[in-house]
Design a protein around this motif. Structure first.
Motif, PDB file in Angstrom:
ATOM      1  N   GLY A   5     -18.745 -42.987 -48.085  1.00 15.15           N
ATOM      2  CA  GLY A   5     -19.026 -43.158 -46.567  1.00 15.15           C
ATOM      3  C   GLY A   5     -20.337 -42.461 -46.443  1.00 15.15           C
ATOM      4  N   TYR A   6     -20.805 -42.837 -45.278  1.00  8.03           N
ATOM      5  CA  TYR A   6     -22.103 -42.457 -44.841  1.00  8.03           C
ATOM      6  C   TYR A   6     -22.437 -41.223 -44.843  1.00  8.03           C
ATOM      7  CZ  TYR A   6     -26.090 -42.376 -41.478  1.00  8.03           C
ATOM      8  OH  TYR A   6     -27.426 -42.107 -41.102  1.00  8.03           O
ATOM      9  N   ILE A   7     -23.367 -40.551 -45.399  1.00  6.52           N
ATOM     10  CA  ILE A   7     -23.909 -39.222 -45.221  1.00  6.52           C
ATOM     11  C   ILE A   7     -25.586 -39.335 -44.896  1.00  6.52           C
ATOM     12  CG2 ILE A   7     -24.419 -37.181 -46.520  1.00  6.52           C
ATOM     13  CD1 ILE A   7     -22.355 -38.001 -48.698  1.00  6.52           C
ATOM     14  N   HIS A   8     -25.697 -38.562 -43.878  1.00  6.67           N
ATOM     15  CA  HIS A   8     -26.937 -38.098 -43.162  1.00  6.67           C
ATOM     16  C   HIS A   8     -27.229 -36.871 -43.488  1.00  6.67           C
ATOM     17  CE1 HIS A   8     -29.891 -39.205 -39.520  1.00  6.67           C
ATOM     18  NE2 HIS A   8     -30.512 -38.135 -40.238  1.00  6.67           N
ATOM     19  N   LEU A   9     -28.389 -36.631 -44.012  1.00  6.64           N
ATOM     20  CA  LEU A   9     -28.810 -35.110 -44.148  1.00  6.64           C
ATOM     21  C   LEU A   9     -30.158 -34.953 -43.591  1.00  6.64           C
ATOM     22  CD1 LEU A   9     -28.078 -34.435 -48.123  1.00  6.64           C
ATOM     23  CD2 LEU A   9     -26.609 -33.913 -46.180  1.00  6.64           C
ATOM     24  N   LYS A  10     -30.192 -33.724 -42.813  1.00  4.16           N
ATOM     25  CA  LYS A  10     -31.428 -33.320 -42.111  1.00  4.16           C
ATOM     26  C   LYS A  10     -32.305 -32.674 -43.125  1.00  4.16           C
ATOM     27  CE  LYS A  10     -31.938 -34.280 -38.107  1.00  4.16           C
ATOM     28  NZ  LYS A  10     -32.822 -34.986 -37.412  1.00  4.16           N
ATOM     29  N   SER A  11     -33.461 -33.122 -43.697  1.00  3.39           N
ATOM     30  CA  SER A  11     -34.384 -32.522 -44.448  1.00  3.39           C
ATOM     31  C   SER A  11     -34.881 -31.345 -43.930  1.00  3.39           C
ATOM     32  CB  SER A  11     -35.696 -33.456 -44.944  1.00  3.39           C
ATOM     33  OG  SER A  11     -35.008 -34.696 -45.344  1.00  3.39           O
ATOM     34  N   ILE A  12     -34.882 -30.441 -44.719  1.00  6.10           N
ATOM     35  CA  ILE A  12     -35.591 -29.019 -44.317  1.00  6.10           C
ATOM     36  C   ILE A  12     -37.131 -29.028 -44.534  1.00  6.10           C
ATOM     37  CG2 ILE A  12     -35.275 -26.381 -44.199  1.00  6.10           C
ATOM     38  CD1 ILE A  12     -32.939 -27.938 -43.217  1.00  6.10           C
ATOM     39  N   PRO A  13     -37.941 -28.938 -43.519  1.00  8.15           N
ATOM     40  CA  PRO A  13     -39.308 -28.721 -43.739  1.00  8.15           C
ATOM     41  C   PRO A  13     -39.766 -27.288 -44.559  1.00  8.15           C
ATOM     42  CG  PRO A  13     -38.574 -28.652 -41.169  1.00  8.15           C
ATOM     43  CD  PRO A  13     -37.379 -28.520 -42.114  1.00  8.15           C
ATOM     44  N   LEU A  61     -30.997 -39.223 -53.435  1.00 12.03           N
ATOM     45  CA  LEU A  61     -30.162 -40.078 -54.513  1.00 12.03           C
ATOM     46  C   LEU A  61     -28.628 -40.093 -53.842  1.00 12.03           C
ATOM     47  CD1 LEU A  61     -31.495 -38.574 -57.974  1.00 12.03           C
ATOM     48  CD2 LEU A  61     -31.798 -40.943 -56.907  1.00 12.03           C
ATOM     49  N   TYR A  62     -28.121 -38.965 -52.968  1.00 10.13           N
ATOM     50  CA  TYR A  62     -27.040 -38.741 -52.762  1.00 10.13           C
ATOM     51  C   TYR A  62     -26.558 -39.133 -51.265  1.00 10.13           C
ATOM     52  CZ  TYR A  62     -26.329 -36.496 -57.380  1.00 10.13           C
ATOM     53  OH  TYR A  62     -26.402 -36.344 -58.402  1.00 10.13           O
ATOM     54  N   ALA A  63     -27.751 -38.997 -50.295  1.00  8.52           N
ATOM     55  CA  ALA A  63     -27.537 -39.293 -49.258  1.00  8.52           C
ATOM     56  C   ALA A  63     -27.946 -40.662 -48.634  1.00  8.52           C
ATOM     57  CB  ALA A  63     -28.379 -38.148 -48.150  1.00  8.52           C
ATOM     58  N   ASP A  64     -27.276 -41.418 -47.557  1.00  5.75           N
ATOM     59  CA  ASP A  64     -27.883 -42.616 -47.047  1.00  5.75           C
ATOM     60  C   ASP A  64     -29.111 -42.526 -46.256  1.00  5.75           C
ATOM     61  OD1 ASP A  64     -25.553 -44.358 -48.027  1.00  5.75           O
ATOM     62  OD2 ASP A  64     -24.489 -42.771 -46.950  1.00  5.75           O
ATOM     63  N   ARG A  65     -29.276 -41.440 -45.408  1.00  6.14           N
ATOM     64  CA  ARG A  65     -30.479 -41.359 -44.691  1.00  6.14           C
ATOM     65  C   ARG A  65     -30.879 -39.810 -44.677  1.00  6.14           C
ATOM     66  NH1 ARG A  65     -31.607 -44.200 -39.015  1.00  6.14           N
ATOM     67  NH2 ARG A  65     -31.685 -46.044 -40.147  1.00  6.14           N
ATOM     68  N   LEU A  66     -32.099 -39.855 -44.569  1.00  4.65           N
ATOM     69  CA  LEU A  66     -32.783 -38.459 -44.536  1.00  4.65           C
ATOM     70  C   LEU A  66     -33.693 -38.368 -43.156  1.00  4.65           C
ATOM     71  CD1 LEU A  66     -33.861 -37.884 -48.095  1.00  4.65           C
ATOM     72  CD2 LEU A  66     -31.796 -36.915 -46.939  1.00  4.65           C
ATOM     73  N   SER A  67     -33.724 -37.432 -42.632  1.00  6.47           N
ATOM     74  CA  SER A  67     -34.493 -37.168 -41.455  1.00  6.47           C
ATOM     75  C   SER A  67     -35.084 -35.606 -41.353  1.00  6.47           C
ATOM     76  CB  SER A  67     -33.786 -37.602 -40.179  1.00  6.47           C
ATOM     77  OG  SER A  67     -32.598 -36.785 -39.953  1.00  6.47           O
ATOM     78  N   VAL A  68     -36.446 -35.760 -40.856  1.00  3.31           N
ATOM     79  CA  VAL A  68     -37.030 -34.415 -40.639  1.00  3.31           C
ATOM     80  C   VAL A  68     -37.382 -34.629 -39.159  1.00  3.31           C
ATOM     81  CG1 VAL A  68     -38.982 -32.901 -41.243  1.00  3.31           C
ATOM     82  CG2 VAL A  68     -37.891 -34.304 -42.769  1.00  3.31           C
TER      83      VAL A  68
END
Length: 419
Positions: free
Chosen positions: A140-148, A160-167
């Protein structure tokens, strides 16, 4: 397992996550496989509704609301007297799988306050995604918040494991960030974004040569800016978004109207309304830059630094550039037709296609899906158009405002509950 305590954690950490709006996906193509669970399709997953109208939901939580930072605008700031909680990696994994099996959710959006340091926090987020993918076979879909400030090695694993990353950039300008979050460094936010951008480009290049290349953030990356916590004007905000689109290949920039939750002399008062209409206008401007070929400096300029709240940005631009109208639909270029108020991308494409076979009229325009109540004042047909006389009318603006309606409602949309 203490289910009462787990439920309490979920209530605390899901409520704390509702201020993060950047939780939709596009471009993910992680398909289901035999023996696996779920899939992330290209149609997109978001917290409430997809583009085709389906209502879907993500398990949207923080790993913890403990935080070492004291950002004035954040409900989880270290000095705020609130209930604190933290999930273990195993608890997030179990909740995701169990909610998915019960058809409560279609994916996971996981962010976190920062405890101890950036790497410690990011390592736990990565462990959640890794455990879901490798041990639970979750597709399924995984969105992780990238930690600054997180290391490149951790960002590599996360992609490699998340579909989307965001900062989250959080505050549009560096001066605003220094005012409200003096402990944070803008460069710490930029570094992981740059690393992910380079990784996505490298993945696409390798994919041209090798058939089997590990997916690398297939749904790209996004960011979010808080609107109204500081005194930036709309032109500054739009230019920041434009910069990230051009230089970081972001999928989306999200705009979040500041919700007054804390009393602080640096912030608007608690009685200040959430700037929902302004937020909506920023999204419309963002759309013009991404799909309509507008430049940031065309939408606004230093003499007009704020968006018009009475009409959408495209209509406002047209009023400031009446010399470019009327546009003859039978002969105009596609990019010129796109700039006509009331005509969207799909309608413009239909117009270009249809005019090869017939002379277009107002009735045709209605059938092609244009918002004729606006478009009729800016177009010309081979047979003429009686509405063009209003282009030089001194009350033209009032006429347009009176004849326009908005789908936007000034209503704060809460996160969907899982219970």
């Amino acid at each position: 397992m203490n289910f009462d305590r787990l439920k309490e954690k979920l209530e605390i950490l899901a409520d704390a996550a509702k201020y993060d709006v950047s939780c939709s996906s596009s471009g993910g193509t992680r398909k289901n496989k035999k023996g696996a669970l779920g899939d992330s399709s290209a149609s997109g997953i978001c917290h409430t509704y997809t583009e085709d109208g389906r209502c879907v939901s993500l398990l949207k939580v923080l790993l913890t609301n403990h935080c070492i930072y004291d950002c004035a605008y954040c409900v989880s700031r270290s000095s705020n007297d609130i209930k604190r909680a933290a999930f273990t990696v195993e608890e997030v994994v179990d909740l995701t799988i169990n909610f998915y099996r019960r058809n409560y959710i279609e994916g996971l959006f996981l962010s976190s306050g920062i405890f101890k340091n950036a790497d410690t926090t990011m390592e736990r987020l990565v462990r959640v995604a890794k455990k879901l993918r490798l041990e639970e076979n979750f597709n399924g879909y995984i969105h992780l918040k990238s930690i600054p400030g997180a290391s490149d090695d951790l960002m590599q694993e996360a992609a490699l494991y998340a579909d989307r990353l965001s900062v989250n950039i959080e505050i549009p300008t560096e001066s605003g960030l220094k005012l409200l979050a003096p402990e944070k460094n803008r460069q710490d936010m930029i570094s992981p974004m740059r690393y992910i951008q380079k990784g996505i480009i490298q993945y696409k290049d390798e994919k041209k040569i090798l058939k089997k290349v590990p997916k690398f953030a297939p749904a790209g990356q996004s960011t979010q800016m808080i609107v109204g916590a500081t005194n930036e004007n709309d032109l500054q905000i739009i230019k920041v978004a434009d910069h990230f689109y051009k230089n970081f290949n972001l999928k989306r920039v999200y705009y979040s109207g500041y919700v007054p939750v804390l009393e602080d002399q640096r912030l608007p008062s608690l009685t200040t309304e959430v700037p929902m209409l302004r937020e909506n206008r920023l999204y419309q401007s963002d759309w013009l830059m991404r799909f309509y070929g507008f430049k940031a400096e065309e939408i606004l300029d230093p003499n007009v630094p704020f968006l018009d709240l009475e009409m959408d940005p495209k209509l406002s631009w047209a009023l400031r550039n009446l010399d470019q109208f009327p546009v003859n639909l039978q002969t105009a270029e596609y990019r010129t037709i796109l700039r006509i108020p009331g005509i969207g991308v799909k309608t413009a494409q239909k117009i270009v296609s249809a005019r090869r076979f017939q002379i277009l009229t107002m009735d045709h325009l209605k059938k092609l899906g244009a918002a004729v109540n606006r478009a009729k004042y800016f177009i010309d047909f081979n047979a003429g158009n009686a509405y063009l006389k209003y282009l030089t009318d001194k009350n033209f603006r009032k006429l347009l405002i009176g004849g326009s309606s908005s789908k936007f409602h000034n209503q704060f949309s809460q996160q969907l509950t899982l219970f």
